[in-house]
Design an enzyme around this catalytic site. Structure first.
Site, PDB file in Angstrom:
ATOM      1  N   ASP A  33      28.318  77.429   2.419  1.00 36.16           N
ATOM      2  CA  ASP A  33      28.362  75.978   2.601  1.00 36.16           C
ATOM      3  C   ASP A  33      28.476  75.227   1.286  1.00 36.16           C
ATOM      4  OD1 ASP A  33      28.177  76.393   5.223  1.00 36.16           O
ATOM      5  OD2 ASP A  33      26.220  75.430   5.507  1.00 36.16           O
ATOM      6  N   GLU A  35      29.674  76.164  -1.508  1.00 42.67           N
ATOM      7  CA  GLU A  35      30.980  76.352  -2.126  1.00 42.67           C
ATOM      8  C   GLU A  35      32.015  75.463  -1.429  1.00 42.67           C
ATOM      9  OE1 GLU A  35      33.730  77.936  -4.830  1.00 42.67           O
ATOM     10  OE2 GLU A  35      31.589  77.490  -4.801  1.00 42.67           O
ATOM     11  N   TYR A  36      31.927  75.434  -0.087  1.00 44.53           N
ATOM     12  CA  TYR A  36      32.823  74.582   0.696  1.00 44.53           C
ATOM     13  C   TYR A  36      32.646  73.118   0.271  1.00 44.53           C
ATOM     14  CZ  TYR A  36      35.199  72.671   4.801  1.00 44.53           C
ATOM     15  OH  TYR A  36      36.060  72.007   5.629  1.00 44.53           O
ATOM     16  N   ASP A  37      31.399  72.693   0.212  1.00 43.39           N
ATOM     17  CA  ASP A  37      31.116  71.304  -0.160  1.00 43.39           C
ATOM     18  C   ASP A  37      31.604  70.985  -1.567  1.00 43.39           C
ATOM     19  OD1 ASP A  37      29.980  70.965   2.281  1.00 43.39           O
ATOM     20  OD2 ASP A  37      27.906  71.144   1.584  1.00 43.39           O
ATOM     21  N   LEU A  83      44.186  68.604  38.493  1.00 48.96           N
ATOM     22  CA  LEU A  83      44.174  69.885  39.193  1.00 48.96           C
ATOM     23  C   LEU A  83      43.673  69.702  40.620  1.00 48.96           C
ATOM     24  CD1 LEU A  83      42.444  72.098  36.473  1.00 48.96           C
ATOM     25  CD2 LEU A  83      44.817  72.277  37.208  1.00 48.96           C
ATOM     26  N   GLU A 113      39.943  80.694  33.571  1.00 49.50           N
ATOM     27  CA  GLU A 113      39.353  79.936  32.461  1.00 49.50           C
ATOM     28  C   GLU A 113      38.153  79.124  32.932  1.00 49.50           C
ATOM     29  OE1 GLU A 113      42.571  77.426  31.160  1.00 49.50           O
ATOM     30  OE2 GLU A 113      43.994  79.099  31.191  1.00 49.50           O
ATOM     31  N   LYS A 115      36.161  75.760  33.440  1.00 51.29           N
ATOM     32  CA  LYS A 115      36.560  74.360  33.530  1.00 51.29           C
ATOM     33  C   LYS A 115      35.571  73.551  32.694  1.00 51.29           C
ATOM     34  CE  LYS A 115      38.215  70.832  36.681  1.00 51.29           C
ATOM     35  NZ  LYS A 115      37.602  69.680  36.026  1.00 51.29           N
ATOM     36  N   ASP A 117      33.645  70.669  30.832  1.00 51.17           N
ATOM     37  CA  ASP A 117      33.293  69.334  31.290  1.00 51.17           C
ATOM     38  C   ASP A 117      33.203  68.386  30.095  1.00 51.17           C
ATOM     39  OD1 ASP A 117      32.701  67.398  33.074  1.00 51.17           O
ATOM     40  OD2 ASP A 117      30.651  68.048  33.460  1.00 51.17           O
ATOM     41  N   ARG A 136      43.625  61.306  27.789  1.00 51.98           N
ATOM     42  CA  ARG A 136      44.473  61.508  28.957  1.00 51.98           C
ATOM     43  C   ARG A 136      44.878  60.154  29.563  1.00 51.98           C
ATOM     44  NH1 ARG A 136      43.498  62.122  34.497  1.00 51.98           N
ATOM     45  NH2 ARG A 136      45.036  63.447  35.513  1.00 51.98           N
ATOM     46  N   GLU A 172      40.196  70.238  25.768  1.00 50.30           N
ATOM     47  CA  GLU A 172      39.033  69.426  26.084  1.00 50.30           C
ATOM     48  C   GLU A 172      38.186  69.209  24.828  1.00 50.30           C
ATOM     49  OE1 GLU A 172      39.302  68.812  29.330  1.00 50.30           O
ATOM     50  OE2 GLU A 172      37.346  68.116  30.055  1.00 50.30           O
ATOM     51  N   TYR A 224      43.711  74.526  26.193  1.00 50.95           N
ATOM     52  CA  TYR A 224      43.979  75.271  27.424  1.00 50.95           C
ATOM     53  C   TYR A 224      45.350  75.028  28.033  1.00 50.95           C
ATOM     54  CZ  TYR A 224      41.957  70.916  29.323  1.00 50.95           C
ATOM     55  OH  TYR A 224      41.660  69.611  29.589  1.00 50.95           O
ATOM     56  N   LYS A 289      45.061  79.802  36.931  1.00 47.19           N
ATOM     57  CA  LYS A 289      46.451  79.399  36.692  1.00 47.19           C
ATOM     58  C   LYS A 289      47.343  80.618  36.859  1.00 47.19           C
ATOM     59  CE  LYS A 289      44.918  76.053  33.250  1.00 47.19           C
ATOM     60  NZ  LYS A 289      44.705  75.842  31.811  1.00 47.19           N
ATOM     61  N   LYS A 313      35.357  74.624  41.837  1.00 48.83           N
ATOM     62  CA  LYS A 313      34.187  73.951  41.275  1.00 48.83           C
ATOM     63  C   LYS A 313      32.886  74.601  41.715  1.00 48.83           C
ATOM     64  CE  LYS A 313      35.745  69.533  40.392  1.00 48.83           C
ATOM     65  NZ  LYS A 313      35.086  68.394  40.053  1.00 48.83           N
ATOM     66  N   CYS A 413      -6.718  58.404  30.622  1.00 41.95           N
ATOM     67  CA  CYS A 413      -6.351  59.697  31.186  1.00 41.95           C
ATOM     68  C   CYS A 413      -6.838  59.805  32.635  1.00 41.95           C
ATOM     69  CB  CYS A 413      -6.957  60.814  30.340  1.00 41.95           C
ATOM     70  SG  CYS A 413      -6.754  62.436  31.081  1.00 41.95           S
ATOM     71  N   CYS A 416      -9.839  62.527  32.639  1.00 37.77           N
ATOM     72  CA  CYS A 416     -11.132  62.403  31.964  1.00 37.77           C
ATOM     73  C   CYS A 416     -11.450  60.975  31.554  1.00 37.77           C
ATOM     74  CB  CYS A 416     -11.188  63.323  30.743  1.00 37.77           C
ATOM     75  SG  CYS A 416     -10.143  62.784  29.389  1.00 37.77           S
ATOM     76  N   CYS A 431      -3.444  62.166  25.882  1.00 38.56           N
ATOM     77  CA  CYS A 431      -4.843  61.918  26.193  1.00 38.56           C
ATOM     78  C   CYS A 431      -5.634  62.313  24.961  1.00 38.56           C
ATOM     79  CB  CYS A 431      -5.262  62.772  27.384  1.00 38.56           C
ATOM     80  SG  CYS A 431      -7.046  62.996  27.491  1.00 38.56           S
ATOM     81  N   CYS A 437     -11.406  66.948  27.968  1.00 39.28           N
ATOM     82  CA  CYS A 437     -10.583  66.611  29.133  1.00 39.28           C
ATOM     83  C   CYS A 437     -10.366  67.849  30.000  1.00 39.28           C
ATOM     84  CB  CYS A 437      -9.245  66.051  28.667  1.00 39.28           C
ATOM     85  SG  CYS A 437      -8.059  65.819  29.998  1.00 39.28           S
TER      86      CYS A 437
END
Ligand code: IVH
Length: 694
Positions: A33, A35-37, A83, A113, A115, A117, A136, A172, A224, A289, A313, A413, A416, A431, A437
């Site tokens: 990380d 090195e990337y930064d 779909l 595949e 689906k 969400d 979309r 997605e 996809y 598909k 689904k 509470c 008690c 509480c 209690c």
């Protein structure tokens, strides 16, 4: 100078893109990380000094460009379709039968595949460079959210290998579940509104007008489907296209596969369904598909959906029901949790009658009242929760006012009568009664006897309830004083009070076997281990894994009890908050008395020398081992890493330096992937040990 700068800029961009690809697509990171930064910073500095070298697809744009007002509308030249849906196996059978009949293929192959969400997106590349990305929308045109999409690190800004002149990739945008949880936890801690669910999180993040905000959100993308393609000859099947997309640098879900005939499809549906809760993202079903493009063409389309594809689904995980009452429950640490009792409802395969409201903030946000119609959700094995109230259905009185007042968390509470308080910056109200209690005492006892703690077989909630209510037990140590006669007397009194005197008792016979067994089980539990005892004590935030680490680190109870916060912070995985909790626990005279009483009662465990991290090449590194190794046990691997100075920890966090993943590694590996940690396989570990142990 500029020529030299241009060369360096090109070099840095290439290296950063390669690192991204290794990290997000191959799951085989090659850069640390820092090195990337460092490289990213160098690139940003060069771009600032040489504006002529700027590029909209430079890795530096991942942090988000300045906002540019409203989203423009983009027309989809190839429409984004929807779909057809199926819920029943029979609908899948009809779908396959139709295909078999019209293609004349008796056993057609399908791409199968998950689906996802999230939010459907189309990405457009020209000559291998990202030019635009859009939502979309209505399928014919959507919104240009390019600047936001550029911040999603798993979306390639430049394609790898031979890229076509024009390529539109559809997929997605989602928010991984673990990131969603983490985000909400942090949001609550900051006093901000949490996101309702990962899908909303993804959608809301992508619709931000300021890309710098989107850049802060943990979004991911999975490809996809294709849109427009020019200047490439496609492979003959969809599954091969997905493999090609992966080569070009797009993430494709690890769950995609191929299946043949209706049995293959239903089998896939079932297998994914079983693993649904373990997946890193939400899915609401699977998609089938038809794999061969020539067969897809033969099937064609109806209205806006292909006849060669079907979404199968899962049964809805959200259902509506009505609230019968709103209650609160007091937990082991005093946490006061509001929950609702509901008319029983079937959600995602089980009947639920209770759902949690989590805390006072959630109560205020949802405003759930008696009689309300609510939507409840069940996600995996987590406690069902109330998602929202259907306000139109709230019962009203004759004047049109709500029949019931808003629910308020009690300030005393219910068990008690102690004050219920909420600490500054905390979402949870507690509480303040502590072990005074009864509710907290019962929960502590239940935890103490639970399988992974002292493992007292047969000590169920009902007995604990009676033991506490009738005053037989005040602390966990009292359990060890109980005799068979005590249990029998207790049960008699409890039965009388409840008016449920068993027939056998009325007939003058008293069953004693259960009491003998229970006393024996309590006796057996005396021989324990330090880590179990530590876990059983129920110190806040000390789970099994921390208990184990503490036991190893200190070797014995007395040095642990004597340790101050500073010493505790030296323990792997123990941060300042947990260190404070542990020190505080052992400072309490009451807790010290309980421990002394446990010892006096004969509870014992083996103690050993402390096993602390030694100095070595891995000093300061925290390693997590997960899954099975072929060449040695995990304990041995841990010991060898510790001998090199590493801290071996049981849980994956941001602080983990790397994770060694063996065979069948599960959730820890998944979490490590999500956090983008360095993941080692066994050969890499062996090579490393061989190198350093020489
Ligand atoms: S394919 C021509 N594949 O489902 C077919 N869609 O109901 C175009 N979705 O808008 C879509 N996972 O948001 C396809 N593996 C997957 C999918 C998927 C989720 C969503 C997508 C689409 C909706 C259609």
């Amino acid at each position: 100078m500029s020529k030299k700068a241009a060369a360096r800029v090109a070099e840095l961009r290439q290296a950063l893109e390669d690192a991204n690809y290794r990290y997000y697509i191959l799951d085989d990171p090659n850069l640390a990380d820092i090195e990337y930064d460092r490289m990213l910073r160098e690139l940003a500095d060069l771009e600032a000094a040489h504006p002529e070298l700027r590029d909209p697809n430079s890795p530096t744009v991942r942090v988000g460009a300045a906002p540019s007002g409203k989203f423009a509308t983009v027309a989809h030249d190839v429409p984004m379709l929807s779909l057809g849906n199926a819920f029943e196996d029979d609908e899948v059978r009809e779908f396959v039968a139709r295909i078999e009949k019209e293609t004349g293929d008796g056993a057609p192959m399908f791409s199968v595949e998950p689906k996802l969400d999230g939010l459907a997106i189309s990405l457009r590349y020209e000559q291998g460079a990202f030019v635009r990305g859009a939502t979309r929308g209505d399928g014919s045109s959507g919104e240009d959210v390019s600047a936001n999409l550029r911040t999603i690190r798993s979306i390639p800004l430049r394609l790898r290998g031979k890229a076509p002149a024009v390529l539109e990739v559809r997929g997605e945008v989602i928010m991984p579940n673990a990131d969603f949880e983490r985000w909400n936890e942090a949001a609550r801690a900051r006093g901000e509104k949490p996101m309702a669910n990962p899908r909303n999180g993804a959608a809301g993040s992508l619709r931000q007008l300021d890309p710098r905000i989107t850049a802060q959100r943990p979004l991911a993308f999975y490809a996809y489907a294709l849109g427009q393609v020019e200047g490439a000859s496609l492979p003959p099947t969809h599954s091969q296209t997905l493999a090609w997309l992966r080569e070009l640098g797009f993430p494709v879900s690890a769950e995609v596969g191929v299946a043949q005939g209706v049995d293959g499809l239903l089998d896939y549906y079932r297998r994914i369904g079983e693993r649904r809760d373990a997946l890193p993202y939400d899915i609401d079903g699977v998609v089938y598909k038809l794999d061969r493009y020539d067969q897809q063409r033969a099937m064609g389309f109806v209205s806006r959906a292909p006849r060669w594809a079907l979404a199968h689904k899962f049964p809805a995980q959200e259902e509506a029901t009505t609230v019968e009452s709103v209650e609160v429950n007091v937990g082991r640490t005093g946490a006061v949790t509001p929950w609702v009792l509901m008319t029983p409802v079937h959600v995602g395969g089980v009947t639920v009658t209770r759902a949690t409201l989590h805390n006072a903030d959630q109560v205020a946000r949802l405003d759930v009242r008696v009689g309300d119609t609510v939507i409840v959700r069940r996600a995996g094995d987590v406690i069902p929760e109330v998602v929202r109230v259907v306000e139109e259905k709230r019962p009203l009185d004759r004047r049109g006012k709500p029949l019931h007042p808003p629910f308020q968390l009690p300030d005393k509470c219910p068990d008690c009568g102690s004050a219920v308080e909420r600490e500054e910056g905390e979402v949870v109200a507690r509480c303040t009664g502590g072990l005074f209690c009864p509710a907290q005492r019962k929960q502590s006892l239940f935890h103490f006897g639970s399988r992974r703690a002292m493992d007292i077989e047969g000590l169920g909630e009902r007995f604990i309830e009676a033991l506490v209510d009738l005053g037989y037990v005040h602390t966990v140590a009292d359990l060890y004083r109980l005799t068979v006669d005590d249990f029998i007397a207790m049960k008699q009194r409890a039965d009388e009070m409840a008016g449920t005197v068993p027939e056998t008792v009325k007939a003058g016979k008293i069953a004693t076997r259960w009491a003998e067994n229970l006393v024996a089980a309590i006796e057996v539990s005396k021989a324990s281990s330090l880590e179990r005892v530590l876990y059983a004590l129920g110190i806040r935030d000390v789970g099994e894994s921390t208990a184990k680490t503490l036991a190893r680190h200190f070797g014995a109870l007395d040095p642990l009890m004597a340790a101050d916060e500073e010493a505790l912070k030296q323990v792997p995985d123990v941060g300042p908050v947990v260190a404070r909790r542990i020190a505080h626990f052992f400072e309490q005279p009451h807790n010290r008395e309980v421990i002394a009483a446990l010892r006096a009662a004969g509870v014992h465990w083996k103690e050993g020398p402390p096993r602390r991290a030694t100095e070595g090449p891995l000093s300061g590194q925290t390693v997590v081992l997960t899954g099975g190794l072929a060449s040695m046990s995990r304990d041995e691997a841990g010991a060898r890493l510790e001998a090199l100075g590493a801290k071996v920890s049981g849980s994956v966090s941001k602080k983990t330096s790397f994770v060694v993943a063996g065979e069948a590694a599960g959730s820890k590996l998944a979490k490590a992937r999500e956090l983008g940690l360095d993941i080692w396989d066994e050969p890499r570990l062996l090579a490393y040990l061989a190198e350093l142990e020489r």
